[in-house]
Every structure is written in structure tokens, then in C-alpha cells.
Design an enzyme around this catalytic site. Sequence first.
Site, PDB file in Angstrom:
ATOM      1  N   HIS A  61      20.010  18.468  15.688  1.00  0.00           N
ATOM      2  CA  HIS A  61      21.159  18.013  16.823  1.00  0.00           C
ATOM      3  C   HIS A  61      22.182  18.977  16.920  1.00  0.00           C
ATOM      4  O   HIS A  61      22.663  19.395  15.755  1.00  0.00           O
ATOM      5  CB  HIS A  61      21.677  16.386  16.300  1.00  0.00           C
ATOM      6  CG  HIS A  61      22.461  15.834  17.241  1.00  0.00           C
ATOM      7  ND1 HIS A  61      22.116  15.459  18.776  1.00  0.00           N
ATOM      8  CD2 HIS A  61      23.850  15.856  17.282  1.00  0.00           C
ATOM      9  CE1 HIS A  61      23.063  14.873  19.241  1.00  0.00           C
ATOM     10  NE2 HIS A  61      24.158  15.220  18.303  1.00  0.00           N
TER      11      HIS A  61
ATOM     12  N   GLU B 107      21.605  26.648  15.280  1.00  0.00           N
ATOM     13  CA  GLU B 107      20.405  25.720  15.150  1.00  0.00           C
ATOM     14  C   GLU B 107      18.846  26.432  14.700  1.00  0.00           C
ATOM     15  O   GLU B 107      18.369  26.010  13.793  1.00  0.00           O
ATOM     16  CB  GLU B 107      20.105  25.237  16.708  1.00  0.00           C
ATOM     17  CG  GLU B 107      21.224  24.099  16.917  1.00  0.00           C
ATOM     18  CD  GLU B 107      20.771  23.339  18.266  1.00  0.00           C
ATOM     19  OE1 GLU B 107      19.662  22.988  18.408  1.00  0.00           O
ATOM     20  OE2 GLU B 107      21.722  23.238  19.146  1.00  0.00           O
TER      21      GLU B 107
ATOM     22  N   VAL C 240      19.413   6.875  16.593  1.00  0.00           N
ATOM     23  CA  VAL C 240      19.592   7.970  17.457  1.00  0.00           C
ATOM     24  C   VAL C 240      20.305   9.000  16.561  1.00  0.00           C
ATOM     25  O   VAL C 240      21.269   8.928  16.264  1.00  0.00           O
ATOM     26  CB  VAL C 240      20.378   7.515  18.711  1.00  0.00           C
ATOM     27  CG1 VAL C 240      20.422   8.930  19.604  1.00  0.00           C
ATOM     28  CG2 VAL C 240      19.579   6.398  19.547  1.00  0.00           C
TER      29      VAL C 240
ATOM     30  N   ASN D  47      14.618  16.291  12.411  1.00  0.00           N
ATOM     31  CA  ASN D  47      15.218  16.431  13.759  1.00  0.00           C
ATOM     32  C   ASN D  47      16.300  17.206  13.710  1.00  0.00           C
ATOM     33  O   ASN D  47      17.141  17.592  12.871  1.00  0.00           O
ATOM     34  CB  ASN D  47      15.759  15.127  14.188  1.00  0.00           C
ATOM     35  CG  ASN D  47      16.434  15.098  15.696  1.00  0.00           C
ATOM     36  OD1 ASN D  47      15.914  15.792  16.478  1.00  0.00           O
ATOM     37  ND2 ASN D  47      17.580  14.537  16.000  1.00  0.00           N
TER      38      ASN D  47
ATOM     39  N   ASN E  43      14.272  26.135  20.079  1.00  0.00           N
ATOM     40  CA  ASN E  43      14.050  25.718  18.438  1.00  0.00           C
ATOM     41  C   ASN E  43      12.517  25.790  17.974  1.00  0.00           C
ATOM     42  O   ASN E  43      12.276  26.247  17.203  1.00  0.00           O
ATOM     43  CB  ASN E  43      14.516  24.401  18.130  1.00  0.00           C
ATOM     44  CG  ASN E  43      16.185  24.346  17.988  1.00  0.00           C
ATOM     45  OD1 ASN E  43      16.466  24.816  16.942  1.00  0.00           O
ATOM     46  ND2 ASN E  43      16.815  23.908  19.076  1.00  0.00           N
TER      47      ASN E  43
ATOM     48  N   ASP F  68      15.495   8.827  10.931  1.00  0.00           N
ATOM     49  CA  ASP F  68      15.267   7.658  10.740  1.00  0.00           C
ATOM     50  C   ASP F  68      15.047   6.718  11.922  1.00  0.00           C
ATOM     51  O   ASP F  68      15.022   7.430  13.253  1.00  0.00           O
ATOM     52  CB  ASP F  68      16.127   6.856   9.570  1.00  0.00           C
ATOM     53  CG  ASP F  68      17.689   6.570  10.117  1.00  0.00           C
ATOM     54  OD1 ASP F  68      17.750   6.976  11.326  1.00  0.00           O
ATOM     55  OD2 ASP F  68      18.377   6.389   9.315  1.00  0.00           O
ATOM     56  N   GLU F  69      15.318   5.407  12.186  1.00  0.00           N
ATOM     57  CA  GLU F  69      15.198   4.709  13.321  1.00  0.00           C
ATOM     58  C   GLU F  69      16.535   4.781  14.259  1.00  0.00           C
ATOM     59  O   GLU F  69      16.214   4.444  15.429  1.00  0.00           O
ATOM     60  CB  GLU F  69      14.959   3.373  12.972  1.00  0.00           C
ATOM     61  CG  GLU F  69      13.513   3.269  12.133  1.00  0.00           C
ATOM     62  CD  GLU F  69      13.226   1.613  11.775  1.00  0.00           C
ATOM     63  OE1 GLU F  69      13.809   0.786  12.382  1.00  0.00           O
ATOM     64  OE2 GLU F  69      12.447   1.532  10.849  1.00  0.00           O
TER      65      GLU F  69
END
Length: 204
Positions: A110, A175, A145, A108, A15, A142-143
Site C-alpha cells: 500500500h 514500494e 481494507v 499486500n 510491483n 487480513d480482512e
Amino acid sequence: MPRNIGVLASGRGTNLQAIIDGASSGGFDGRVAVVVSDRSKAPALDRARQAGIPAVFVSKKEAGSQEAFERSIAGVLDAHGVDVVCLAGFMRILGPWFVRWYWGRMLNIHPALLPSFPGLEAQRQALEYGVKVSGCTVHFADEGVDAGPIIIQRPVLVRSDDTFETLSERILVEEHKAYVEALRLLCDGRLEIQGKRVIVTGSS
Ligand code: GAR
């Protein structure tokens, strides 16, 4: 003004490579200013060096505490003028203050359609659950996972003969496209967070 991107990666860095290539081919208005890894031998660091990008290892062990570790990373990002952070296979949890500091400018990726299958080996989780469609998600971090407002999702059909490897491979192709697309929208100032939703403004 091109955005200065800092990429955090723990592993092979495909990535990261997509982001480096996206920046150099004009896929978005930004440049990768620094790559940080929590693993000294991460192939991602080699990819950065090969592209002439500063590659920095930050040791959790040497830092001692989680907060000291995060402050070291933030120090490196600051020193390189980073204003956008991309988590690209960074396999460490980042604590509240780090997440708050970079809120709205940390992405992020995933390998699942979140909120399904957060955490490790999402492709295996999807196969074991028996879903017919999986894919990938790019979101503001954010906080939680693998949690935060979703920017882009790209679906991938699950085949009956898929293995972890074959499904992961097809998701990975998506991705790489999704990350560059999300960065294009972010760098063009077209993303607006409204609660849990991300509104894409303007037109391409
Ligand atoms: C990617 O599949 C990414 O989505 C995943 O790690 C892999 C890193 O590959 N991230 C997560 O699972 C986050 N929970 P890469 O090093 O080749 O980019």
C-alpha cells in the site's frame, strides 16, 4: 524449496514486475507461478506473458457472486501450486474465507504508512492531510481494507511542491524495494506473526 508465488494485480503491474525481476535476480527464494487479474486488459497480464508466466483473467461478472469469484481465483492459484499470494495493486476486496485460507502467506502493498490513509489514492489522501512523511507498507493481509500485521515500511519525505504524481513516483520506487525485501524475509522463513506485530527472526 523455492516458494511458488501467485500475484493478483488489477493494473499496470510495476510491483508485479519488481517481483518478477526480484525472483529472477535471486532477490528471494521463490518464483512467480501465475498472475491473476480481475481485468482482462490489465497491463499486468501482458507483463506476465512477456516473462513466460501464466496470466489468467478471472471475471467477477461471470463468477456471479463474491464467493464464486474468490473460489475461481483460489482454484487458479491451487492449479499452479501457489503457496504465497502477493496482492500488487489488486483493487478488489477479498472476503473472510479467502483471507483465512491464505492467512500468514498473503501479502499486500500500500502506498502510505499504514494505518494512515488506507483505501484508494493514498498518496492524494496524504497530500491533502498535509503530512510531512509518507511512504509505503508491505503487510500480511487480513480482512480489513489495507489492514494486517506490518512487515516493512519505507518512508518518503513529502516536499512542499509535491503533486499526486511526483509523490506517487517516489513512493513507487520504495514500494518495489519493499516488496522484494518482504518476500526475501518470508521465503527465508524469518517472519513470525505475534498478534498485530511481525517479528523478524534470524539475521541476513
Ligand atoms: C501501487 O502503488 C500499490 O501500492 C497500490 O496500487 C498501485 C499498483 O501499482 N495499491 C493500493 O493502493 C492498495 N490499496 P502497480 O500496478 O504499478 O504495481
